[in-house]
Design an enzyme around this catalytic site. Structure first.
Site, mmCIF file in Angstrom:
data_model
loop_
_atom_site.group_PDB
_atom_site.id
_atom_site.type_symbol
_atom_site.label_atom_id
_atom_site.label_comp_id
_atom_site.label_asym_id
_atom_site.label_seq_id
_atom_site.Cartn_x
_atom_site.Cartn_y
_atom_site.Cartn_z
ATOM 1 N N CYS A 81 9.241 1.025 -4.174
ATOM 2 C CA CYS A 81 10.001 -0.222 -4.211
ATOM 3 C C CYS A 81 11.479 -0.091 -3.849
ATOM 4 C CB CYS A 81 9.809 -0.965 -5.522
ATOM 5 S SG CYS A 81 9.372 0.036 -6.918
ATOM 6 N N ARG A 116 4.508 12.549 -7.946
ATOM 7 C CA ARG A 116 4.773 12.432 -9.381
ATOM 8 C C ARG A 116 4.367 13.720 -10.074
ATOM 9 N NH1 ARG A 116 2.474 6.266 -10.454
ATOM 10 N NH2 ARG A 116 3.868 5.288 -8.937
ATOM 11 N N GLN A 165 0.115 5.098 -1.928
ATOM 12 C CA GLN A 165 -0.175 3.788 -2.504
ATOM 13 C C GLN A 165 -0.292 2.755 -1.395
ATOM 14 O OE1 GLN A 165 3.345 3.545 -5.032
ATOM 15 N NE2 GLN A 165 1.984 3.317 -6.784
ATOM 16 N N ASP A 170 0.880 -0.129 -1.114
ATOM 17 C CA ASP A 170 1.890 -0.888 -1.827
ATOM 18 C C ASP A 170 2.307 -2.113 -1.021
ATOM 19 O OD1 ASP A 170 3.630 -1.337 -3.871
ATOM 20 O OD2 ASP A 170 4.713 0.556 -3.665
ATOM 21 N N HIS A 227 5.372 -5.543 -1.400
ATOM 22 C CA HIS A 227 6.306 -6.326 -2.201
ATOM 23 C C HIS A 227 6.412 -7.695 -1.570
ATOM 24 C CE1 HIS A 227 7.306 -2.049 -2.849
ATOM 25 N NE2 HIS A 227 7.195 -2.459 -4.097
ATOM 26 N N LYS A 237 1.758 -9.064 -15.672
ATOM 27 C CA LYS A 237 0.958 -8.523 -14.573
ATOM 28 C C LYS A 237 -0.517 -8.864 -14.724
ATOM 29 C CE LYS A 237 0.197 -4.124 -16.898
ATOM 30 N NZ LYS A 237 -0.052 -2.705 -16.732
ATOM 31 N N HIS A 271 5.177 -6.952 -7.090
ATOM 32 C CA HIS A 271 4.652 -5.677 -6.590
ATOM 33 C C HIS A 271 3.149 -5.845 -6.592
ATOM 34 C CE1 HIS A 271 8.213 -3.179 -7.885
ATOM 35 N NE2 HIS A 271 8.340 -4.190 -8.714
#
Length: 636
Positions: free
Chosen positions: A331, A360, A378, A380, A382, A462, A508
């Site tokens: 992000c 990670r 990911q 991902d 946004h 979420k 997200h």
RNA sequence: GCCGAUGUAGCUCAGCUGGUAGAGCAGCUCAUUCGUAAUGAGCAGGUCAACGGUUCGAGUCCGUUCAUCGGCUCCA
């Protein structure tokens, strides 16, 4: 005499003090044996519980979740008695039911596999002897006296609120355990069980506390179900993606990079097809794509707030003596892209995706194949939009998720909406607005969902999606999160029709979650038999003898030109052996070619379900495969 | 990270109480040229995870390290 209301509206009048068991015998007759407990005015009670006044009763069997939980909870007590009788020094702590079976934690030196067998044997003996379960109520003082040798039980008793009834269960005439209950009337009814594994576990899940020995087990009402369960375990073992990953030559792990997957040729094909699919679906839905750096200044992570919550899981590196971090999330990078220019309200919503590789630092002990790695990609995205657009965007995201899961043959996901936690940022009205948008999105699509009060992230509510695989295992994949934090921290704006800067709402979302993990799930879901479009080897040609080699190569070239991934097995081995090999390697189509096929420009088709379909002209087969790929058909 | 188990050929595994490593599959070579799930013969393949110790002698016993596997929210 009290009146008892039973299901179906029937009423019975019975003697004061009669037990539920007596009532069961009287009203259920032969079926009474199936009852393990009963709902009495909405509370689950032992069958030994006396009826003192008017009430509503519904008997519970292990066919329903509460009954099965209770049955397995009793199984844990059965195990505890067996353990204590064999290992008198072991101190029982807690023994709850879990999603799959039960466990009991003991303070004792580690148990061995042989111990497990002995315990199981003793359990069988106890079951054959029978153990009526007797509930007793204790005063706090009595309870403290009764369990004075067990510091864990004492800790639990001391934590119980003043005035609460403390109960224990006596099994037969001996073993007594502190327990809220209820329990089955007699342990003799636990006829099918198996102890599955031993493991270390901390007292109260706290790594600073005493390490206990946990024994996991499972129980059923009859041996047939147990057998089916053990068979399913065996099946899961066969489908283990780590095993299939090696056998199918998809990926590997090496000491040189603990937790970092190495993708081989065939695995890379899967990975690339999956990425291409996600890209295509995003583009179709009006997304723009970006790609942000893997290494970014440490300041950025301070600004994003990840430092405070995430630093333990981050990797760091210095460049020119300046501190940097390897991104654990995409992000912040995406936000910098957003901020490169001014945005008009006319631009919104902006849907910005990134297939971002994040790192990670997971604890070494939790690494597990592709399911838990230290580097993963990911899917991902946004979404930046106005408050008015929020609900529409949420609807689109939910539809997107469900659509993707269907493509892989996962039925409708289980959906969970998590709301404002105690510890949160942002004003109540903005939380209200966002939570309402999520509710509305789900309702507009008429989806069933569960609400987890207070389980949202500190920065926003979420929605999470759990998919169920073919072995009925649950995997959390998709997530849609509203974020009130980032737009503030990065001072995101767009210019509204009033000519002034406004704060956009940020979402997200990930659908697959991690490509690596999703591929692992897909491998286990399909047992390695991937749908044609994502399969590394879509067709394997098997020439019957050497004189058919050139024809096989020619067909292979035709298929490849048509976009099919095909290989030829020209090894000097028997036909049967090469077919077997192709089956084991899970090529979707096995194409045998000999004299007949050469003559008619055809191939003889065999599929992975062991069916021989006969000769197909090459152009026909090609067209069929192309269609199957285009529609992403779920193949055999 | 913590607890436990495991680590022998590319893969799956055998190797008893310490005496110097073995099978099947895969691979390679040769024969075979085959019509739908394993043709036959031969060859090659191992610092027994790494390091240290005990011993005349260690795959085997002891210690350390590394990796892998099973667990570490489920609150009597």
């Amino acid at each position: 005499m009290p009146h008892v209301m039973l299901p179906g509206g029937s009423r019975e009048e019975i003697q004061v003090g009669s037990t539920l068991a007596q009532l069961a015998k009287h009203s259920l007759g032969k079926q009474a044996k199936a009852a393990v407990a009963a709902w009495m005015d909405g509370e689950l009670r032992d069958l030994s519980c006396p009826i003192e006044g008017d009430c509503t009763i519904r008997f519970v069997t292990i066919a329903e979740p509460e009954g099965l939980d209770l049955f397995r909870h009793s199984s844990a007590h059965l195990m505890a008695e067996a353990v204590i009788s064999l290992f008198p020094n072991a101190k029982p702590t807690i023994g709850p039911v879990v999603e799959e079976g039960f466990y009991y934690d003991f303070d004792h030196p580690p148990f061995t596999e042989e111990d497990l067998e002995r315990i199981e044997k003793r359990m069988r003996q106890i079951v054959s002897e029978g153990r009526p379960m007797r509930r007793i109520e204790l005063s706090r003082a009595e309870a403290l006296e009764q369990f004075k040798d067990n510091p864990y039980k004492l800790e639990m008793i001391r934590e119980m609120p003043e005035g609460e009834t403390i109960t224990a269960y006596i099994q037969g005439e001996g073993f007594t355990d502190l327990c809220r209950g209820p329990h089955v009337p007699d342990l003799a009814c636990i006829r099918a069980f198996k102890l599955l594994k031993v493991a270390g576990a901390y007292w109260r899940g706290d790594s600073s506390k005493q390490m206990l020995q946990r024994i996991y087990g499972i129980s059923f009402k009859n041996p047939k179900e147990l057998k089916a369960y053990l068979a399913a375990l065996e099946e899961a073992k066969q489908r283990d993606h780590r095993k299939l990953g090696r056998e199918l030559d998809l990926f590997s792990f090496h000491e040189e990079g603990q937790g970092f997957p190495f993708w081989h040729d065939k695995g890379t094909i899967i990975y690339d097809e999956l990425s291409a699919y996600i890209r295509q679906e995003c583009r179709r839905r009006g997304y723009i794509e970006c790609r942000t750096p893997m290494i970014l200044s440490r300041d950025l992570w301070h600004r994003s707030g990840h430092w405070d919550h995430y630093a333990d899981a981050m990797y760091f590196v210095d460049i020119d003596e300046k501190p940097y971090a390897i991104k654990p999330m995409n992000c912040p990078g995406g936000l910098l892209v957003y901020k490169t220019r001014l945005h008009s309200y006319r631009d919104l919503p902006i849907r910005q995706s990134e297939l971002g590789l994040v790192h990670r630092n997971e604890l070494s002990g939790v690494l597990h194949g592709l399911f838990r790695v230290r580097a993963f990609t990911q899917d991902d995205a946004h979404v930046f939009c106005t408050r008015q657009q929020l609900t529409d965007e949420v609807v689109k995201l939910i539809e997107f998720c469900i659509d993707v899961y269907r493509t892989f043959g996962f039925p409708d996901p289980e959906i969970k909406l998590s709301t404002k936690p105690e510890d949160h940022i942002g004003s109540d009205d903005v939380w209200e607005l966002a939570t309402q948008a999520l509710h509305e999105g789900l309702q507009r699509l008429e989806l069933d969902y569960k609400v987890d009060e207070g389980e949202g992230a500190f920065y926003g509510p979420k929605i999470d999606f759990d998919i169920l695989d073919s072995l009925r295992r649950r995997w959390q994949c998709g997530t849609i999160q509203v974020d009130f934090s980032m737009p503030e921290r990065f001072d995101l704006t767009y210019e509204a029709s009033d000519g002034r800067p406004h704060r956009p709402v940020m979402l997200h979302r990930a659908i697959l979650g991690s490509l690596e993990r999703f591929i692992g799930i897909l491998i286990e879901h399909t047992g390695g038999k991937l749908p044609l479009w994502i399969s590394p080897e879509q067709a394997r040609l098997i020439p019957i003898s050497e004189r058919h080699h050139s024809y096989a190569s020619q067909v292979r070239a035709e298929l490849e030109t048509g976009g099919i991934r095909a290989a030829v097995d020209m090894r000097d081995e028997t036909l049967g052996k090469r077919i077997r090999a192709a089956q084991l390697e899970k090529a979707n189509y096995i194409l045998v070619v000999g004299d007949k096929e050469v003559e008619s420009h055809s191939v003889n088709v065999r599929t992975r379900d062991n069916k021989v379909h006969g000769a197909y002209p090459v152009p026909d087969l090609l067209a069929q495969l192309q269609e199957e790929i285009r529609t992403r058909k779920l193949s055999v």
